[in-house]
Enzyme design. Structure first.
Site, PDB file in Angstrom:
ATOM      1  N   GLU A 206       8.314  56.892  72.486  1.00 21.57           N
ATOM      2  CA  GLU A 206       7.268  55.866  72.552  1.00 21.57           C
ATOM      3  C   GLU A 206       6.502  55.936  73.871  1.00 21.57           C
ATOM      4  O   GLU A 206       7.111  56.069  74.933  1.00 21.57           O
ATOM      5  CB  GLU A 206       7.904  54.479  72.405  1.00 21.57           C
ATOM      6  CG  GLU A 206       8.509  54.252  71.038  1.00 21.57           C
ATOM      7  CD  GLU A 206       9.053  52.841  70.849  1.00 21.57           C
ATOM      8  OE1 GLU A 206       8.844  51.967  71.718  1.00 21.57           O
ATOM      9  OE2 GLU A 206       9.696  52.613  69.804  1.00 21.57           O
TER      10      GLU A 206
ATOM     11  N   GLU B  75       1.216  52.650  65.526  1.00 23.62           N
ATOM     12  CA  GLU B  75       1.864  51.465  64.935  1.00 23.62           C
ATOM     13  C   GLU B  75       1.063  50.206  65.243  1.00 23.62           C
ATOM     14  O   GLU B  75       0.751  49.916  66.410  1.00 23.62           O
ATOM     15  CB  GLU B  75       3.313  51.325  65.454  1.00 23.62           C
ATOM     16  CG  GLU B  75       4.004  50.083  64.891  1.00 23.62           C
ATOM     17  CD  GLU B  75       5.519  50.088  64.992  1.00 23.62           C
ATOM     18  OE1 GLU B  75       6.101  51.095  65.421  1.00 23.62           O
ATOM     19  OE2 GLU B  75       6.111  49.051  64.646  1.00 23.62           O
TER      20      GLU B  75
ATOM     21  N   ASP C 181      14.395  59.408  66.761  1.00 24.18           N
ATOM     22  CA  ASP C 181      13.886  58.652  67.905  1.00 24.18           C
ATOM     23  C   ASP C 181      14.733  58.859  69.148  1.00 24.18           C
ATOM     24  O   ASP C 181      15.975  58.749  69.091  1.00 24.18           O
ATOM     25  CB  ASP C 181      13.921  57.143  67.578  1.00 24.18           C
ATOM     26  CG  ASP C 181      12.572  56.606  67.178  1.00 24.18           C
ATOM     27  OD1 ASP C 181      11.542  57.133  67.641  1.00 24.18           O
ATOM     28  OD2 ASP C 181      12.548  55.645  66.381  1.00 24.18           O
TER      29      ASP C 181
ATOM     30  N   LYS D 171      11.064  61.868  68.563  1.00 28.30           N
ATOM     31  CA  LYS D 171       9.909  60.979  68.723  1.00 28.30           C
ATOM     32  C   LYS D 171      10.154  60.124  69.943  1.00 28.30           C
ATOM     33  O   LYS D 171      11.290  59.683  70.162  1.00 28.30           O
ATOM     34  CB  LYS D 171       9.735  60.104  67.478  1.00 28.30           C
ATOM     35  CG  LYS D 171       8.640  59.043  67.630  1.00 28.30           C
ATOM     36  CD  LYS D 171       8.220  58.453  66.299  1.00 28.30           C
ATOM     37  CE  LYS D 171       9.095  57.325  65.787  1.00 28.30           C
ATOM     38  NZ  LYS D 171       9.212  56.178  66.709  1.00 28.30           N
TER      39      LYS D 171
ATOM     40  N   ASP E  32      14.906  54.377  65.686  1.00 30.55           N
ATOM     41  CA  ASP E  32      15.775  53.464  66.438  1.00 30.55           C
ATOM     42  C   ASP E  32      15.748  52.075  65.815  1.00 30.55           C
ATOM     43  O   ASP E  32      16.485  51.173  66.231  1.00 30.55           O
ATOM     44  CB  ASP E  32      15.429  53.448  67.931  1.00 30.55           C
ATOM     45  CG  ASP E  32      13.992  53.016  68.199  1.00 30.55           C
ATOM     46  OD1 ASP E  32      13.224  52.810  67.235  1.00 30.55           O
ATOM     47  OD2 ASP E  32      13.645  52.878  69.387  1.00 30.55           O
ATOM     48  N   SER E  33      14.914  51.901  64.775  1.00 29.52           N
ATOM     49  CA  SER E  33      14.977  50.679  63.965  1.00 29.52           C
ATOM     50  C   SER E  33      16.362  50.534  63.339  1.00 29.52           C
ATOM     51  O   SER E  33      16.708  49.462  62.840  1.00 29.52           O
ATOM     52  CB  SER E  33      13.903  50.705  62.870  1.00 29.52           C
ATOM     53  OG  SER E  33      13.918  51.934  62.171  1.00 29.52           O
TER      54      SER E  33
HETATM   55  O1  KIV Z   1      12.192  53.197  64.487  1.00 28.41           O
HETATM   56  C1  KIV Z   1      11.399  53.320  63.549  1.00 28.41           C
HETATM   57  O2  KIV Z   1      11.736  53.106  62.374  1.00 28.41           O
HETATM   58  C2  KIV Z   1      10.040  53.738  63.854  1.00 28.41           C
HETATM   59  C3  KIV Z   1       9.038  53.745  62.753  1.00 28.41           C
HETATM   60  C4  KIV Z   1       8.828  52.427  62.168  1.00 28.41           C
HETATM   61  C5  KIV Z   1       7.784  54.397  63.144  1.00 28.41           C
HETATM   62  O3  KIV Z   1       9.765  54.054  64.965  1.00 28.41           O
END
Ligand code: KIV
Length: 263
Positions: free
Chosen positions: A113, A180, A82, A111, A43-44
């Site tokens: 959080e 992280e 994510d 993934k 989600d980055s």
């Molecule tokens: O969103 C992302 O890129 C991440 C990684 C940095 C682990 O969650």
């Protein structure tokens, strides 16, 4: 690596696992040709691709769009995606709808959080046959509660809580956990206590693998410079130089040549 089973095998064999992010087809195609083990549509994307200052702007629709693009080009790389901000906090059926959208877009695992409060959701996703990667420590979707992008797990109490969360995620059936921005010693301890592999980012060398944002690794945005980033390329300079060379060629009538033109 091509399946979720490879994660535990690699840990058992003592091989480190490498993961990078990808958000689009062209970069996924490049990663697919590399030796990296797996791809994460993080989600980055909200920050790296869309210019937001945090990841909370990512939605299921945005993640699905990026996932479809990456999946078209990622070959046999294992593809993790994510679950974005709040998408797994609106009840189990909303979470399962989000998982369904991402899997049908090409995700092979999701993934999410944190752990406290979404144990039921994780159980349901895992029980439905979708591998889940946990993510603890600095959880960027909680940036407003954490008071910024800060190292987590520094005091004894916080460290113990993170270790407990890691064990809880393993017990819930996660196949791997991202750690992280936590102290390296704590990451090593958690890694040695778990059967499933830990993937670090800003968690030191003692984890079972590492994940990096591709654009950070390529050095295309020097304004994003967390301490844990290693740049393997001065991407910003190289790319800007290429554009300036093109600009000069156009302005001096060196481009296009007859060979680059149709008769
Ligand atoms: O969103 C992302 O890129 C991440 C990684 C940095 C682990 O969650």
């Amino acid at each position: 690596m091509s399946t979720v089973l490879d994660f535990e095998r690699l840990k058992m064999e003592g091989h480190k696992i490498s993961i990078v992010t990808a958000y689009d087809a062209w970069s996924a195609r490049i990663v697919a040709r590399s030796r990296v083990d797996a791809l994460l549509v993080g989600d980055s994307a909200a920050m790296v691709m869309h210019g937001h200052t945090t990841t909370v702007a990512a939605t299921v629709a945005v993640m699905a769009l990026h996932t479809r693009a990456v999946a078209r080009a990622s070959g046999d790389k294992f593809l993790i995606v994510d679950l974005p901000f709040l998408s797994f906090r609106r009840g189990v059926s909303a979470a399962m709808a989000a998982v369904g959208t991402l899997v049908q877009s090409g995700a092979q695992a999701v993934k999410l959080e944190g752990v406290d409060g979404h144990e039921e959701v994780i159980t349901q996703i895992v029980g439905s046959g979708v591998p889940v990667m946990g993510h603890i420590g600095l959880t960027p979707q909680s940036v407003n509660q954490l008071g910024g992008f800060r190292v987590q797990g520094k005091g004894n109490g916080q460290a113990e809580k993170l270790a407990q969360q890691a064990h809880a995620l393993e017990a819930l059936g996660c196949f791997s956990i991202v750690l992280e921005c936590i102290p390296a010693a704590l990451a090593s301890r958690i890694t040695s206590e778990l059967r499933i592999p830990t993937i670090g980012i800003g968690a030191g060398p003692g984890t079972d693998g590492q994940v990096l944002v591709l654009q950070d690794l390529w050095g295309v945005d020097p304004s994003r410079a967390p301490r844990f980033v290693r740049r393997y390329l001065d991407g910003e300079r190289l790319l800007t130089n290429a554009i300036d060379e093109y600009d000069a060629d156009v302005k001096h009538a060196r481009f296009p040549t007859p060979e680059e033109s149709y008769s």
